[in-house]
Design a protein around this motif. Structure first.
Motif, PDB file in Angstrom:
ATOM      1  N   CYS A  65     -10.317  -1.306   5.953  1.00  0.00           N
ATOM      2  CA  CYS A  65      -9.298  -0.298   5.606  1.00  0.00           C
ATOM      3  C   CYS A  65      -9.759   0.565   4.441  1.00  0.00           C
ATOM      4  O   CYS A  65      -9.586   1.785   4.461  1.00  0.00           O
ATOM      5  CB  CYS A  65      -7.969  -0.980   5.280  1.00  0.00           C
ATOM      6  N   ASP A 121      -2.864   6.796   3.051  1.00  0.00           N
ATOM      7  CA  ASP A 121      -1.745   5.982   2.548  1.00  0.00           C
ATOM      8  C   ASP A 121      -1.441   4.825   3.499  1.00  0.00           C
ATOM      9  O   ASP A 121      -1.178   3.705   3.071  1.00  0.00           O
ATOM     10  CB  ASP A 121      -0.495   6.836   2.367  1.00  0.00           C
ATOM     11  N   ARG A 122      -1.502   5.097   4.806  1.00  0.00           N
ATOM     12  CA  ARG A 122      -1.236   4.051   5.792  1.00  0.00           C
ATOM     13  C   ARG A 122      -2.295   2.960   5.725  1.00  0.00           C
ATOM     14  O   ARG A 122      -1.985   1.768   5.737  1.00  0.00           O
ATOM     15  CB  ARG A 122      -1.199   4.648   7.202  1.00  0.00           C
ATOM     16  N   SER A 139      -1.918   0.577   2.623  1.00  0.00           N
ATOM     17  CA  SER A 139      -0.631  -0.110   2.441  1.00  0.00           C
ATOM     18  C   SER A 139      -0.726  -1.495   3.071  1.00  0.00           C
ATOM     19  O   SER A 139      -1.104  -1.634   4.229  1.00  0.00           O
ATOM     20  CB  SER A 139       0.502   0.670   3.111  1.00  0.00           C
ATOM     21  N   ILE A 193       1.304  -5.339   3.464  1.00  0.00           N
ATOM     22  CA  ILE A 193       2.569  -6.068   3.357  1.00  0.00           C
ATOM     23  C   ILE A 193       2.267  -7.552   3.480  1.00  0.00           C
ATOM     24  O   ILE A 193       1.612  -7.981   4.421  1.00  0.00           O
ATOM     25  CB  ILE A 193       3.553  -5.640   4.462  1.00  0.00           C
TER      26      ILE A 193
END
Length: 71
Positions: free
Chosen positions: A25, A40-41, A44, A46
């Motif tokens: 990434c 940004d995606r 990110s 989680i």
């Protein structure tokens, strides 16, 4: 769902898969011509779970981003 990936963190091979994906990434986000939305995606993450493994992983991911990637 499209573009959704779930990683578990129970065995060493899970950790290796996560590491590879995180590095991928960052490499993709650094490519020329990539849009800010896509960057940004890609950057990110989680983490789901509030147990000791999730908390430790979150702290290590933060340290990696602040201390290693930022250089």
């Amino acid at each position: 769902m499209e573009n959704r990936q779930v990683f578990f963190l129970k065995h060493l091979y899970h950790a290796r898969g996560i590491r590879s994906r995180v590095l991928e990434c960052f490499e993709r986000a650094d490519m020329p011509g990539i849009s800010q939305d896509e960057r940004d995606r890609l950057l990110s993450f989680i983490v789901v779970g509030g147990g000791p493994t999730s908390c430790e992983f979150t702290a290590e991911l933060h340290d990696f981003m602040v201390e290693d990637v930022a250089r």
